[in-house]
Design an enzyme around this catalytic site. Structure first.
Site, mmCIF file in Angstrom:
data_model
loop_
_atom_site.group_PDB
_atom_site.id
_atom_site.type_symbol
_atom_site.label_atom_id
_atom_site.label_comp_id
_atom_site.label_asym_id
_atom_site.label_seq_id
_atom_site.Cartn_x
_atom_site.Cartn_y
_atom_site.Cartn_z
ATOM 1 C CD GLN A 100 4.337 -0.230 9.724
ATOM 2 O OE1 GLN A 100 5.165 -0.690 9.596
ATOM 3 N NE2 GLN A 100 3.012 -0.793 9.723
ATOM 4 C CB ALA A 117 -9.037 -2.063 7.137
ATOM 5 C CG HIS A 173 7.405 4.732 8.615
ATOM 6 N ND1 HIS A 173 6.987 3.338 8.142
ATOM 7 C CD2 HIS A 173 8.413 4.119 9.730
ATOM 8 C CE1 HIS A 173 7.244 2.410 8.542
ATOM 9 N NE2 HIS A 173 8.313 2.689 9.490
ATOM 10 C CG ASP A 200 -2.442 8.216 4.880
ATOM 11 O OD1 ASP A 200 -2.686 8.860 6.051
ATOM 12 O OD2 ASP A 200 -2.489 7.158 4.587
ATOM 13 C CB THR A 211 0.883 -3.283 8.918
ATOM 14 O OG1 THR A 211 2.546 -3.367 8.526
ATOM 15 C CG2 THR A 211 0.605 -3.899 10.059
HETATM 16 P P1 OAD Z 1 2.575 -2.889 2.832
HETATM 17 O O1 OAD Z 1 2.183 -2.425 1.443
HETATM 18 O O2 OAD Z 1 3.968 -3.700 3.046
HETATM 19 O O3 OAD Z 1 1.417 -3.847 3.176
HETATM 20 C C1 OAD Z 1 0.025 -3.500 3.189
HETATM 21 C C2 OAD Z 1 -0.702 -4.641 3.924
HETATM 22 O O4 OAD Z 1 -2.129 -4.275 3.840
HETATM 23 C C3 OAD Z 1 -0.851 -5.863 3.007
HETATM 24 O O5 OAD Z 1 -0.417 -7.078 4.146
HETATM 25 C C4 OAD Z 1 -2.156 -6.149 2.470
HETATM 26 O O6 OAD Z 1 -2.558 -7.575 2.291
HETATM 27 C C5 OAD Z 1 -3.149 -5.323 3.511
HETATM 28 N N1 OAD Z 1 -4.127 -4.830 2.822
HETATM 29 C C6 OAD Z 1 -4.423 -4.359 1.697
HETATM 30 N N2 OAD Z 1 -5.759 -3.848 1.596
HETATM 31 C C7 OAD Z 1 -6.288 -3.982 2.537
HETATM 32 C C8 OAD Z 1 -7.807 -3.632 3.186
HETATM 33 N N3 OAD Z 1 -8.405 -3.093 2.382
HETATM 34 N N4 OAD Z 1 -7.905 -3.974 4.432
HETATM 35 C C9 OAD Z 1 -6.996 -4.849 5.359
HETATM 36 N N5 OAD Z 1 -5.661 -4.870 4.834
HETATM 37 C C10 OAD Z 1 -5.332 -4.652 3.506
HETATM 38 O O7 OAD Z 1 2.350 -1.492 3.667
HETATM 39 P P2 OAD Z 1 2.932 -1.456 5.240
HETATM 40 O O8 OAD Z 1 2.842 -2.670 6.154
HETATM 41 O O9 OAD Z 1 2.225 -0.316 5.741
HETATM 42 O O10 OAD Z 1 7.333 3.041 4.844
HETATM 43 O O11 OAD Z 1 4.368 -0.947 4.941
HETATM 44 C C11 OAD Z 1 5.261 -0.579 5.845
HETATM 45 C C12 OAD Z 1 6.085 0.427 5.445
HETATM 46 O O12 OAD Z 1 6.813 0.145 4.127
HETATM 47 C C13 OAD Z 1 5.410 1.823 4.984
HETATM 48 O O13 OAD Z 1 5.192 2.684 6.281
HETATM 49 C C14 OAD Z 1 6.434 2.420 3.976
HETATM 50 C C15 OAD Z 1 6.954 1.158 3.327
HETATM 51 O O14 OAD Z 1 8.172 1.155 2.798
HETATM 52 C C16 OAD Z 1 7.485 4.285 4.435
HETATM 53 O O15 OAD Z 1 7.251 4.854 3.373
HETATM 54 C C17 OAD Z 1 8.762 5.068 5.225
#
Ligand code: OAD
Length: 234
Positions: A98, A226, A116, A101, A183
């Site tokens: 998703q 991660a 995305h 970058d 995610t």
């Molecule tokens: P989110 O910001 O919604 O979620 C990020 C997840 O990563 C969270 O569940 C955190 O707990 C977890 N996290 C943070 N740091 C971490 C680490 N070091 N190791 C493991 N996990 C970690 O991001 P996405 O799920 O990617 O769309 O969001 C989905 C989409 O929503 C994105 O692609 C974006 C956004 O709107 C667009 O920009 C089109």
């Protein structure tokens, strides 16, 4: 079913990584939700939807240029590198992300399905052309036809490219191990993926620093950064 034994990459043949912003967090790129998240700081209705772009393309480009500049300063981390290594070692490993970058490709991953879109592509909606563009700031902002280039990103309220969805679906049906990494699982189709993979008999793993709304759908839940959890699966 949840078991304690951590699945190992070596025990599987067709691995599918499904990645989100948490994977790139260790590279210094902010996630979207929660403290310090992009959508906590910026209202998507002003910066990340077609309506905002139609209203004020310069403002939307300023925001995306800022993100391009921030990402250009970041490097892939060990998590990206482990995924690229697994893919090199096992030809049938696929990556659906998703993230916009481009860090998977920069770490050497191949054929990444970017659900995305990408910060590093622009498209002219009038001429229906898409091109790679790594300039920071992105210049010129207008295509030769006079219309603005727009980031080739799936913004809020945009539809996913059906070809990418179809490819992701095929990979899910074929994989024997699904590893979701970093995610929140709240954006379609993230919540659907473990269901599809499990229906076809795959083992499912969720890597995250905390529980998510879809955690219960995974057989294995690895809690931690991660890069560290991916290293534990080697
Ligand atoms: P989110 O910001 O919604 O979620 C990020 C997840 O990563 C969270 O569940 C955190 O707990 C977890 N996290 C943070 N740091 C971490 C680490 N070091 N190791 C493991 N996990 C970690 O991001 P996405 O799920 O990617 O769309 O969001 C989905 C989409 O929503 C994105 O692609 C974006 C956004 O709107 C667009 O920009 C089109």
């Amino acid at each position: 079913m949840t078991t304690n034994a951590t699945p190992r990459f070596g025990d599987f043949h067709r691995i599918l990584f499904f990645t989100g912003a948490g994977l790139s967090a260790e590279s210094g790129i902010p996630t979207y939700r929660g403290k310090g998240g992009v959508w906590t700081e910026y209202d998507y209705e002003d910066y990340a939807c077609q309506r905002a772009f139609a209203r004020d393309p310069e403002k939307v480009w300023d925001f995306h240029d800022k993100r391009r500049a921030a990402v250009a300063r970041c490097e892939p981390n060990d998590g990206h590198r482990i995924i690229a290594d697994v893919q090199r070692e096992r030809a049938d490993t696929a990556v659906v992300t998703q993230n916009i970058d481009g860090l998977h490709a920069r770490s050497g991953a191949r054929d990444v399905v970017e659900l995305h879109g990408s910060l590093w592509r622009v498209r002219c909606d009038r001429e229906r052309v898409v091109r790679d563009d790594v300039t920071v700031p992105m210049t010129p902002r207008q295509c030769s036809c006079g219309a603005y280039w727009r980031p080739d990103i799936v913004w809020f309220e945009d539809a996913l490219d059906p070809r990418n969805l179809e490819r992701a679906q095929e990979l899910l049906l074929a994989c024997d191990l699904l590893v979701s990494v970093g995610t929140s699982g709240v954006v379609y189709p993230a919540a659907e993926l473990p269901r599809i993979a499990m229906r076809s008999g795959a083992t499912t793993v969720e890597i995250n620093v905390e529980d998510t709304p879809v955690s219960a759908l995974y057989q294995h839940r690895l809690r931690g950064k991660a890069s560290e959890m991916l290293a534990a699966m080697r």
